[in-house]
Design a protein around this motif. Structure first.
Motif, PDB file in Angstrom:
ATOM      1  N   VAL A 159      39.837  42.607  38.594  1.00 30.48           N
ATOM      2  CA  VAL A 159      38.659  43.443  38.332  1.00 30.48           C
ATOM      3  C   VAL A 159      37.516  42.884  39.173  1.00 30.48           C
ATOM      4  O   VAL A 159      37.113  41.731  39.005  1.00 30.48           O
ATOM      5  N   GLN A 160      37.001  43.693  40.092  1.00 29.22           N
ATOM      6  CA  GLN A 160      35.907  43.238  40.949  1.00 29.22           C
ATOM      7  C   GLN A 160      34.550  43.557  40.319  1.00 29.22           C
ATOM      8  O   GLN A 160      34.446  44.304  39.343  1.00 29.22           O
ATOM      9  N   ASP A 161      33.522  42.963  40.920  1.00 23.67           N
ATOM     10  CA  ASP A 161      32.167  43.215  40.421  1.00 23.67           C
ATOM     11  C   ASP A 161      31.729  44.645  40.748  1.00 23.67           C
ATOM     12  O   ASP A 161      32.488  45.428  41.335  1.00 23.67           O
ATOM     13  N   ASN A 162      30.507  44.972  40.381  1.00 29.10           N
ATOM     14  CA  ASN A 162      30.065  46.365  40.420  1.00 29.10           C
ATOM     15  C   ASN A 162      29.924  46.951  41.817  1.00 29.10           C
ATOM     16  O   ASN A 162      29.882  48.177  41.970  1.00 29.10           O
TER      17      ASN A 162
ATOM     18  N   ALA B 253      33.175  32.009  43.532  1.00 26.02           N
ATOM     19  CA  ALA B 253      33.815  30.762  43.111  1.00 26.02           C
ATOM     20  C   ALA B 253      35.272  30.946  42.709  1.00 26.02           C
ATOM     21  O   ALA B 253      35.958  29.957  42.467  1.00 26.02           O
ATOM     22  N   ASP B 254      35.737  32.195  42.661  1.00 27.02           N
ATOM     23  CA  ASP B 254      37.062  32.439  42.088  1.00 27.02           C
ATOM     24  C   ASP B 254      38.067  33.029  43.061  1.00 27.02           C
ATOM     25  O   ASP B 254      39.101  33.568  42.654  1.00 27.02           O
ATOM     26  N   GLY B 255      37.793  32.934  44.366  1.00 24.30           N
ATOM     27  CA  GLY B 255      38.749  33.414  45.349  1.00 24.30           C
ATOM     28  C   GLY B 255      38.801  34.928  45.436  1.00 24.30           C
ATOM     29  O   GLY B 255      37.922  35.634  44.951  1.00 24.30           O
ATOM     30  N   GLY B 256      39.865  35.417  46.049  1.00 21.41           N
ATOM     31  CA  GLY B 256      40.011  36.854  46.231  1.00 21.41           C
ATOM     32  C   GLY B 256      39.188  37.365  47.392  1.00 21.41           C
ATOM     33  O   GLY B 256      38.696  36.601  48.229  1.00 21.41           O
ATOM     34  N   GLN B 257      39.028  38.669  47.458  1.00 18.97           N
ATOM     35  CA  GLN B 257      38.276  39.295  48.544  1.00 18.97           C
ATOM     36  C   GLN B 257      36.842  38.786  48.536  1.00 18.97           C
ATOM     37  O   GLN B 257      36.169  38.842  47.509  1.00 18.97           O
ATOM     38  N   PRO B 258      36.335  38.283  49.670  1.00 21.86           N
ATOM     39  CA  PRO B 258      34.969  37.747  49.696  1.00 21.86           C
ATOM     40  C   PRO B 258      33.959  38.779  49.194  1.00 21.86           C
ATOM     41  O   PRO B 258      33.976  39.933  49.600  1.00 21.86           O
ATOM     42  N   GLY B 259      33.103  38.323  48.287  1.00 23.50           N
ATOM     43  CA  GLY B 259      32.087  39.198  47.722  1.00 23.50           C
ATOM     44  C   GLY B 259      32.552  40.008  46.531  1.00 23.50           C
ATOM     45  O   GLY B 259      31.733  40.585  45.814  1.00 23.50           O
ATOM     46  N   GLY B 260      33.874  40.064  46.310  1.00 30.49           N
ATOM     47  CA  GLY B 260      34.408  40.910  45.238  1.00 30.49           C
ATOM     48  C   GLY B 260      34.363  40.287  43.868  1.00 30.49           C
ATOM     49  O   GLY B 260      34.355  40.988  42.853  1.00 30.49           O
ATOM     50  N   ASN B 261      34.363  38.949  43.799  1.00 31.01           N
ATOM     51  CA  ASN B 261      34.284  38.239  42.518  1.00 31.01           C
ATOM     52  C   ASN B 261      35.314  38.758  41.506  1.00 31.01           C
ATOM     53  O   ASN B 261      34.978  39.123  40.380  1.00 31.01           O
ATOM     54  N   ILE B 262      36.586  38.776  41.917  1.00 29.88           N
ATOM     55  CA  ILE B 262      37.609  39.242  40.986  1.00 29.88           C
ATOM     56  C   ILE B 262      37.701  38.306  39.789  1.00 29.88           C
ATOM     57  O   ILE B 262      37.423  37.113  39.876  1.00 29.88           O
ATOM     58  N   ARG B 263      38.072  38.901  38.674  1.00 28.40           N
ATOM     59  CA  ARG B 263      38.227  38.144  37.435  1.00 28.40           C
ATOM     60  C   ARG B 263      39.228  38.859  36.538  1.00 28.40           C
ATOM     61  O   ARG B 263      39.637  39.998  36.800  1.00 28.40           O
ATOM     62  N   VAL B 264      39.644  38.165  35.480  1.00 23.78           N
ATOM     63  CA  VAL B 264      40.473  38.784  34.451  1.00 23.78           C
ATOM     64  C   VAL B 264      39.559  39.306  33.352  1.00 23.78           C
ATOM     65  O   VAL B 264      38.425  38.840  33.177  1.00 23.78           O
ATOM     66  N   ALA B 265      40.060  40.309  32.619  1.00 20.14           N
ATOM     67  CA  ALA B 265      39.264  40.924  31.552  1.00 20.14           C
ATOM     68  C   ALA B 265      40.201  41.497  30.500  1.00 20.14           C
ATOM     69  O   ALA B 265      41.378  41.768  30.779  1.00 20.14           O
ATOM     70  N   PHE B 266      39.688  41.663  29.305  1.00 18.01           N
ATOM     71  CA  PHE B 266      40.440  42.294  28.228  1.00 18.01           C
ATOM     72  C   PHE B 266      39.908  43.697  27.969  1.00 18.01           C
ATOM     73  O   PHE B 266      38.686  43.912  27.886  1.00 18.01           O
ATOM     74  N   LEU B 267      40.814  44.659  27.819  1.00 14.41           N
ATOM     75  CA  LEU B 267      40.513  45.922  27.166  1.00 14.41           C
ATOM     76  C   LEU B 267      41.193  45.892  25.806  1.00 14.41           C
ATOM     77  O   LEU B 267      42.279  45.334  25.668  1.00 14.41           O
ATOM     78  N   PHE B 268      40.570  46.494  24.805  1.00 16.17           N
ATOM     79  CA  PHE B 268      41.228  46.583  23.498  1.00 16.17           C
ATOM     80  C   PHE B 268      40.798  47.864  22.798  1.00 16.17           C
ATOM     81  O   PHE B 268      39.691  48.382  23.011  1.00 16.17           O
ATOM     82  N   ASN B 269      41.692  48.371  21.978  1.00 15.05           N
ATOM     83  CA  ASN B 269      41.463  49.594  21.218  1.00 15.05           C
ATOM     84  C   ASN B 269      40.918  49.217  19.848  1.00 15.05           C
ATOM     85  O   ASN B 269      41.667  48.739  18.992  1.00 15.05           O
ATOM     86  N   PRO B 270      39.610  49.418  19.600  1.00 11.65           N
ATOM     87  CA  PRO B 270      39.017  48.965  18.331  1.00 11.65           C
ATOM     88  C   PRO B 270      39.539  49.723  17.117  1.00 11.65           C
ATOM     89  O   PRO B 270      39.359  49.265  15.986  1.00 11.65           O
TER      90      PRO B 270
END
Length: 597
Positions: free
Chosen positions: A335-338, A379-396
């Protein structure tokens, strides 16, 4: 000076200087030699004879292949050679008989930061600075048929740098291909084992029974068996290239000269492509979870950012709703930044996740909520400037996220006693983010969930890329898996977190999942599973069905779901991307339906 007398028709005896002794003609097999490096490397050769077999008329690496019609009978010496003409299209035709002058050189295709001395890639023997004469037209030598038994199953001699090692084409696959470098090869009725990519290339196998899985691919079962029958195919023709999926066929003859590239190794540069026959492969769909089952999925969404086309969001959403049957929890990777790869300090990804969850709802899925921790910038690698990260989706409507304050990019999360069980010091929280194991790599995200009154801790992961590892097809054998060392350290950090939880509660329910960028048989994954601390759910499947990614024609397992032993699960890899030319992501998602205690 010695003279030779010659009687001519007039009867006059003339004294003549001796005729100069003709220099022996250097032939292609003399240039290729019996090793990967030409014995004439760096030397100028003249009048090398052969018949033109193929022409590369596009791109910056133009030239032609020619082949000696009079082979020497030595199985180690190739009878084909490439003539490099730079960006100039050579003025020859297939079938021209030529005599070529040029300098013999070993061309090493290199990646950024490499040199010919440091690259792990093999070289291509070729002529540069070449001139030639077309002396006539001849028959093109017949292509050698590469049948199921032609290529040895053993892949390569494990002797370090194999550049100057005598070839053994009857013993090793890489030696077989090298001994046919630049020669015409032919594969009949070939099955596709790697889908068509954006560069007009696909992968076939000459060994249809080799580690064949149920969907038409070739599964990578271990380091000792890289699947010798795999062969990349490109086309020299400026014509439509088939959009082929795994399991499709190229019926009839596919043939052309054999080249080598750092992008996949040996490649058949087809002058003739077999007729594309679709195999009818369809995307899979999994069943919906029962009321008492907690459905947890992992999905690498490949650099998803708010600036992507809406069609990507819609197709990924369809994957979640229709093919994964709307899991209760989805761990997302990449998941990249905005603003995606724009490198301006933005790290927030709320717009990206809002657009994705809106697309899921529009596709008929639940209104997911999300939790994540924004990384530090770049700081987390991936495509420069993209700031990829892990995230959770959940069904409340089905599961609750237990929010506990204190989690940020640099604060480590730990398991802690909660009532009779285990919880987290912060939720969401990052595991050991200051550990050197996570340098330029994504930090794992731990979250505490409650389902029907029961607690489960879910850890989303995206281990560092395999990009630093040496290629299977290279000159250094066995290849050094440089990046694997970092993944081992990452696995040890995650395993330490799981051990903390189990020390508090021996029945702790912990799910570790995500893109681990490594195989089930790898040391990194073994660190997670040793001693039975985590069970690899993929072991419920037959070995050849354990894959979520297709790379260089190998179906392989990079994505995983593991769980502490008390958890019982129904597990499924849902093949919707990796085997298809038209893919939304390069990874297949997977899902586990848990019955909590």
């Amino acid at each position: 000076m010695r003279v030779t007398s010659m009687l001519i028709a007039t009867g006059v005896l003339l004294s003549l200087a001796p005729a100069a002794t003709a220099e022996p003609v250097v032939r292609i097999h003399d240039i290729q030699g019996t090793t990967r490096v030409s014995p004439l490397d760096g030397q100028q050769v003249t009048g090398v004879p052969g018949v033109v077999t193929g022409i590369r008329a596009q791109g910056s690496v133009r030239g032609f292949w020619f082949q000696d019609a009079e082979p020497d009978g030595d199985p180690r010496t190739s009878e084909g050679l490439f003539v490099f003409t730079g960006q100039q299209t050579p003025a020859v035709k297939v079938g021209d008989v030529v005599a070529v002058d040029g300098k013999v050189t070993e061309y090493y295709p290199i990646a950024s930061g490499e040199t010919p001395e440091t690259t792990p890639n093999q070289s291509v023997t070729e002529l540069v600075g070449a001139t030639w004469q077309v002396t006539g037209t001849g028959e093109v030598p017949p292509a050698e048929v590469v049948g199921p038994d032609a290529v040895p199953t053993e892949y390569a001699p494990l002797d370090g740098n194999i550049d100057k090692r005598d070839l053994e084409p009857q013993s090793y696959a890489l030696d077989y291909y090298e001994s046919r470098e630049s020669m015409l090869l032919r594969v009949d009725d070939a099955r596709v084992v790697g889908p068509t990519d954006a560069y007009r290339a696909l992968w076939i196998t000459s060994k249809p029974d080799q580690n064949a899985n149920s969907r038409g691919g070739t599964t990578y079962p271990g380091y000792a068996d890289p699947n010798a029958g795999r062969l990349k195919v490109e086309s020299l023709a400026d014509s439509p290239f088939p959009a082929a999926n795994v399991g499709d066929r190229l019926n009839g003859t596919t043939e052309g000269p054999l080249d080598y590239s750092r992008f996949g190794g040996y490649v058949l540069e087809a002058t003739r492509l077999g007729e594309h026959q679709p195999g009818g492969l369809q995307p899979e769909s999994t069943r919906r979870q029962r009321e008492d089952e907690l459905a947890v999925a992992t999905y690498n969404v490949e650099n998803l950012a708010a600036g992507n086309d809406q069609s990507k969001f819609d197709r990924l959403a369809k994957g979640v709703v229709e093919h994964l049957a709307s899991p209760d929890v989805v761990a997302l990777e990449e998941v990249q930044d905005n603003n995606g790869p724009i490198d301006d300090g933005v790290v927030a990804a709320d717009k990206t996740l809002q657009q994705f969850t809106d697309a899921i709802a529009a596709a008929g899925g639940p209104r997911y909520e999300w939790r994540l921790i924004d990384p530090q910038n770049n700081a987390d690698g991936g495509q420069p400037g993209g700031n990829i990260r892990v995230a959770f989706l959940f069904n409340p409507a089905r599961v609750s996220f237990v929010d506990r304050p204190g989690g940020d990019a640099t604060t480590p999360v730990h398991p802690v006693a909660q009532g009779n069980g285990v919880g987290l010091t912060a939720s969401p929280g990052r595991i050991d983010p200051a550990n050197e194991a996570w340098k330029d790599s994504r930090k794992p995200l731990a979250g505490e969930f409650s389902f029907r009154g029961r607690t489960v801790v879910v850890v989303a992961n995206h281990f560092n890329s395999k990009g630093g590892d040496q290629p299977l097809h290279g000159r250094l054998q066995p290849p050094e898996r440089v990046a694997e060392l970092q993944r081992e350290k990452q696995a040890q950090a995650v395993r330490g977190f799981v051990d903390e939880a189990r020390a508090i509660d021996g029945q702790a329910q912990v799910v570790v999942l995500g893109d681990l960028n490594d195989y089930g048989f790898s040391p990194a994954v073994q660190h997670l599973t040793e001693g039975g601390a985590l069970a690899p759910l993929a072991e419920a499947l037959p070995p050849l069905e354990r894959y979520s990614y297709v790379y260089e024609g190998n179906s392989q397992q990079l994505d995983h779901i593991l769980a502490t032993p008390p958890l019982k699960a129904d597990y499924d890899v849902v093949h919707i991307n990796a085997e298809f030319a038209d893919q939304t992501s390069d990874h297949d998602p997977q899902i586990a339906r848990f019955t909590l205690r």
